[in-house]
Design a protein around this motif. Sequence first.
Motif, PDB file in Angstrom:
ATOM      1  N   MET A 120      47.631  31.367  27.521  1.00 29.55           N
ATOM      2  CA  MET A 120      47.023  31.730  28.801  1.00 29.55           C
ATOM      3  C   MET A 120      46.157  32.968  28.656  1.00 29.55           C
ATOM      4  O   MET A 120      45.061  33.061  29.227  1.00 29.55           O
ATOM      5  CB  MET A 120      48.123  31.953  29.843  1.00 29.55           C
ATOM      6  CG  MET A 120      48.916  30.703  30.198  1.00 29.55           C
ATOM      7  SD  MET A 120      50.281  31.020  31.320  1.00 29.55           S
ATOM      8  CE  MET A 120      49.413  31.602  32.761  1.00 29.55           C
ATOM      9  N   GLU A 121      46.646  33.949  27.872  1.00 29.24           N
ATOM     10  CA  GLU A 121      45.860  35.169  27.668  1.00 29.24           C
ATOM     11  C   GLU A 121      44.593  34.882  26.875  1.00 29.24           C
ATOM     12  O   GLU A 121      43.530  35.470  27.133  1.00 29.24           O
ATOM     13  CB  GLU A 121      46.721  36.205  26.947  1.00 29.24           C
ATOM     14  CG  GLU A 121      46.025  37.542  26.749  1.00 29.24           C
ATOM     15  CD  GLU A 121      46.947  38.579  26.158  1.00 29.24           C
ATOM     16  OE1 GLU A 121      46.439  39.442  25.421  1.00 29.24           O
ATOM     17  OE2 GLU A 121      48.160  38.523  26.436  1.00 29.24           O
ATOM     18  N   LYS A 122      44.673  33.953  25.920  1.00 28.41           N
ATOM     19  CA  LYS A 122      43.497  33.600  25.134  1.00 28.41           C
ATOM     20  C   LYS A 122      42.422  32.965  26.002  1.00 28.41           C
ATOM     21  O   LYS A 122      41.224  33.221  25.806  1.00 28.41           O
ATOM     22  CB  LYS A 122      43.909  32.652  24.007  1.00 28.41           C
ATOM     23  CG  LYS A 122      42.767  32.275  23.080  1.00 28.41           C
ATOM     24  CD  LYS A 122      43.239  31.372  21.957  1.00 28.41           C
ATOM     25  CE  LYS A 122      42.083  31.004  21.038  1.00 28.41           C
ATOM     26  NZ  LYS A 122      42.518  30.109  19.935  1.00 28.41           N
ATOM     27  N   ARG A 123      42.836  32.158  26.952  1.00 29.15           N
ATOM     28  CA  ARG A 123      41.859  31.506  27.842  1.00 29.15           C
ATOM     29  C   ARG A 123      41.205  32.519  28.778  1.00 29.15           C
ATOM     30  O   ARG A 123      40.104  32.281  29.274  1.00 29.15           O
ATOM     31  CB  ARG A 123      42.530  30.410  28.662  1.00 29.15           C
ATOM     32  CG  ARG A 123      43.068  29.262  27.826  1.00 29.15           C
ATOM     33  CD  ARG A 123      43.702  28.207  28.711  1.00 29.15           C
ATOM     34  NE  ARG A 123      42.709  27.545  29.550  1.00 29.15           N
ATOM     35  CZ  ARG A 123      43.010  26.725  30.541  1.00 29.15           C
ATOM     36  NH1 ARG A 123      44.286  26.465  30.823  1.00 29.15           N
ATOM     37  NH2 ARG A 123      42.067  26.164  31.259  1.00 29.15           N
ATOM     38  N   ARG A 124      41.869  33.643  29.005  1.00 26.59           N
ATOM     39  CA  ARG A 124      41.314  34.666  29.893  1.00 26.59           C
ATOM     40  C   ARG A 124      40.652  35.808  29.140  1.00 26.59           C
ATOM     41  O   ARG A 124      40.247  36.789  29.747  1.00 26.59           O
ATOM     42  CB  ARG A 124      42.432  35.217  30.787  1.00 26.59           C
ATOM     43  CG  ARG A 124      42.988  34.209  31.765  1.00 26.59           C
ATOM     44  CD  ARG A 124      43.978  34.805  32.746  1.00 26.59           C
ATOM     45  NE  ARG A 124      45.249  35.141  32.105  1.00 26.59           N
ATOM     46  CZ  ARG A 124      45.676  36.381  31.898  1.00 26.59           C
ATOM     47  NH1 ARG A 124      44.914  37.415  32.275  1.00 26.59           N
ATOM     48  NH2 ARG A 124      46.826  36.612  31.323  1.00 26.59           N
ATOM     49  N   THR A 125      40.545  35.670  27.829  1.00 24.51           N
ATOM     50  CA  THR A 125      39.941  36.721  27.015  1.00 24.51           C
ATOM     51  C   THR A 125      38.474  36.400  26.756  1.00 24.51           C
ATOM     52  O   THR A 125      38.132  35.290  26.345  1.00 24.51           O
ATOM     53  CB  THR A 125      40.681  36.855  25.672  1.00 24.51           C
ATOM     54  OG1 THR A 125      42.069  37.141  25.931  1.00 24.51           O
ATOM     55  CG2 THR A 125      40.079  37.984  24.841  1.00 24.51           C
ATOM     56  N   CYS A 126      37.596  37.368  27.008  1.00 28.04           N
ATOM     57  CA  CYS A 126      36.159  37.186  26.791  1.00 28.04           C
ATOM     58  C   CYS A 126      35.872  37.170  25.291  1.00 28.04           C
ATOM     59  O   CYS A 126      36.246  38.106  24.578  1.00 28.04           O
ATOM     60  CB  CYS A 126      35.374  38.303  27.476  1.00 28.04           C
ATOM     61  SG  CYS A 126      33.591  38.247  27.151  1.00 28.04           S
ATOM     62  N   PRO A 127      35.207  36.148  24.747  1.00 30.01           N
ATOM     63  CA  PRO A 127      34.893  36.107  23.316  1.00 30.01           C
ATOM     64  C   PRO A 127      33.949  37.223  22.872  1.00 30.01           C
ATOM     65  O   PRO A 127      33.912  37.567  21.693  1.00 30.01           O
ATOM     66  CB  PRO A 127      34.246  34.730  23.122  1.00 30.01           C
ATOM     67  CG  PRO A 127      34.660  33.933  24.313  1.00 30.01           C
ATOM     68  CD  PRO A 127      34.792  34.914  25.427  1.00 30.01           C
ATOM     69  N   GLU A 128      33.193  37.795  23.825  1.00 30.20           N
ATOM     70  CA  GLU A 128      32.199  38.786  23.458  1.00 30.20           C
ATOM     71  C   GLU A 128      32.747  40.208  23.475  1.00 30.20           C
ATOM     72  O   GLU A 128      32.602  40.960  22.511  1.00 30.20           O
ATOM     73  CB  GLU A 128      30.993  38.675  24.397  1.00 30.20           C
ATOM     74  CG  GLU A 128      29.834  39.570  24.002  1.00 30.20           C
ATOM     75  CD  GLU A 128      28.575  39.250  24.776  1.00 30.20           C
ATOM     76  OE1 GLU A 128      27.979  40.185  25.349  1.00 30.20           O
ATOM     77  OE2 GLU A 128      28.179  38.063  24.797  1.00 30.20           O
ATOM     78  N   CYS A 129      33.367  40.594  24.588  1.00 26.59           N
ATOM     79  CA  CYS A 129      33.872  41.965  24.701  1.00 26.59           C
ATOM     80  C   CYS A 129      35.360  42.077  24.413  1.00 26.59           C
ATOM     81  O   CYS A 129      35.887  43.186  24.258  1.00 26.59           O
ATOM     82  CB  CYS A 129      33.566  42.532  26.093  1.00 26.59           C
ATOM     83  SG  CYS A 129      34.424  41.669  27.442  1.00 26.59           S
ATOM     84  N   SER A 151      56.600  32.897  24.979  1.00 27.36           N
ATOM     85  CA  SER A 151      55.585  33.771  24.385  1.00 27.36           C
ATOM     86  C   SER A 151      54.342  32.988  23.978  1.00 27.36           C
ATOM     87  O   SER A 151      53.202  33.455  24.141  1.00 27.36           O
ATOM     88  CB  SER A 151      56.173  34.503  23.173  1.00 27.36           C
ATOM     89  OG  SER A 151      57.288  35.283  23.546  1.00 27.36           O
ATOM     90  N   ALA A 152      54.549  31.780  23.445  1.00 37.11           N
ATOM     91  CA  ALA A 152      53.400  30.963  23.029  1.00 37.11           C
ATOM     92  C   ALA A 152      52.547  30.567  24.229  1.00 37.11           C
ATOM     93  O   ALA A 152      51.315  30.560  24.162  1.00 37.11           O
ATOM     94  CB  ALA A 152      53.891  29.722  22.285  1.00 37.11           C
ATOM     95  N   VAL A 153      53.215  30.268  25.354  1.00 32.97           N
ATOM     96  CA  VAL A 153      52.466  29.898  26.559  1.00 32.97           C
ATOM     97  C   VAL A 153      51.685  31.095  27.073  1.00 32.97           C
ATOM     98  O   VAL A 153      50.515  30.999  27.471  1.00 32.97           O
ATOM     99  CB  VAL A 153      53.424  29.360  27.630  1.00 32.97           C
ATOM    100  CG1 VAL A 153      52.671  29.079  28.918  1.00 32.97           C
ATOM    101  CG2 VAL A 153      54.123  28.107  27.133  1.00 32.97           C
ATOM    102  N   LYS A 154      52.332  32.278  27.083  1.00 30.91           N
ATOM    103  CA  LYS A 154      51.638  33.476  27.526  1.00 30.91           C
ATOM    104  C   LYS A 154      50.435  33.770  26.629  1.00 30.91           C
ATOM    105  O   LYS A 154      49.365  34.175  27.110  1.00 30.91           O
ATOM    106  CB  LYS A 154      52.599  34.657  27.509  1.00 30.91           C
ATOM    107  CG  LYS A 154      53.668  34.620  28.586  1.00 30.91           C
ATOM    108  CD  LYS A 154      54.535  35.859  28.508  1.00 30.91           C
ATOM    109  CE  LYS A 154      55.597  35.854  29.603  1.00 30.91           C
ATOM    110  NZ  LYS A 154      56.458  37.064  29.527  1.00 30.91           N
ATOM    111  N   ALA A 155      50.609  33.559  25.325  1.00 34.19           N
ATOM    112  CA  ALA A 155      49.496  33.813  24.403  1.00 34.19           C
ATOM    113  C   ALA A 155      48.333  32.863  24.659  1.00 34.19           C
ATOM    114  O   ALA A 155      47.166  33.275  24.644  1.00 34.19           O
ATOM    115  CB  ALA A 155      49.986  33.687  22.959  1.00 34.19           C
TER     116      ALA A 155
END
Length: 464
Positions: free
Chosen positions: A100-109, A94-98
């Motif tokens: 990876m998802e954080k790196r693919r999340t746009c800081p703006e939208c 779960s920590a790895v998925k989190a």
Amino acid sequence: MSSTTTVTERVPSSRTETDLGQVAREAPRDHIGGVPVYGWGKAPGHLRTQTQLGEVRLKLAEGQLPLAYLRLRKHGDVPLYDPAGAEKMTPLASAVKARMEKRRTCPECGTVRPYIVRGKRCSSCENKAYAEQRRLAARTCRGCREVAARRLPAHGRCQWCRRAQLAAQREKAAAWVAEVTVCAGEGCAVKLVTKKVALAFQKSQGVDCSWWHRAADWPRRCAPCTAAEERRQAEQRAKWELDARERREGERRAAQERTDWAAAALLDPTVVVLDTETTGLHGEARIVEIAVLSSGGEVLLDTLLDPGEPIPGDSSDIHGITDADVAGAGAPTFSEVLVRLADVLTGKRVLIYNDVYDVERLRYELTLHYAREQSLVEARELAAAWLDGMAFEDVMIPYSDWVGDWSDYHGGNRWQPLGGGHRAAGDCRAVLGCLAAMGRPTGAGAGAYEMADADAGSGDGTDG
């Protein structure tokens, strides 16, 4: 990367297979170890590359072999595997998925993208920001920079700035007409072209232009002004030619003076040549060797000196003098040879290649010598008085001017290196060679300087 093209047509009656996705679209181009090699889109559609298997969370089974190869122009032959023979990957924590998802999340939208978002926004937000910037620029006046409520016309100005722009264009057009219709001579008001003709020619080029050209058959000056301009240009050319002749004559005189100076120095019994080798090029470098030669090449002084500090390796690499050489020769200190140095320099013309450096080294050594019994201020005054009693002359600048290697970057002739083996006596002989080259006669008797000139070569020009 897709390895095949999806087959959608009906299965031919000549085939018995029920799944065309497992059939190649054409015959193999080649074979590698018995495994067929297909072109792009021609391999069986069910085969996948290792990267494609990873996208669906599959990995190669132990010992799984490729069933085909895909030949690509940039990547070469890529192996293709059967997904049915692959194994499922271990589920991610779960920590790895989190992470990876954080790196693919746009800081703006805040949207999770299928790719890693690098920077402050994703590509969609970047495109939106760029489009908004373009829309804002279309509503911003190019003159006063005020933002309008709607898009501005093609000229990009508000009505007030547009009026000012048109007024400036009209003034410029009127000034051009006034310029081309009147003689360009100073104080002359003779009309050369009618205003009607000038306006018509200007209109044919476009009144909105920022610059208009004259017609080829329009004169610039009337006949009297043309004659006066030709006389002015002739006088200017004559002045330039006179200045050029004077400049060449000055250069010739300067070259002759350098030649006479060098030739006279070689015959002057009061001329000596001095050179030093030091522990470096910095302001506190010590002298490790000093030599003084007469104008005839006689050695008046040539000795190693104990600098009182270790000789750096990079300096030894240049002149070859090491601490062992100084210790083995029992070299004296500068203070111990000062009396002898003063005897050979007093009343002499002391020629040095780059005298600024060597004189400063002498000044530093003299200051240390006098500072043993005097205050630092008094030591500096005594050192300055000792140097003022000598007559130093530089050889590097006259020799560089004689060579004439001009540098546009420095705005003068490049300083020429001195080749004497980076030893004090050898550099003194190289200076005599430079003088011989400068003072060599152009006619008979030139061979008298060949022996001295043979010592001149290439080096660093600093004698450090």
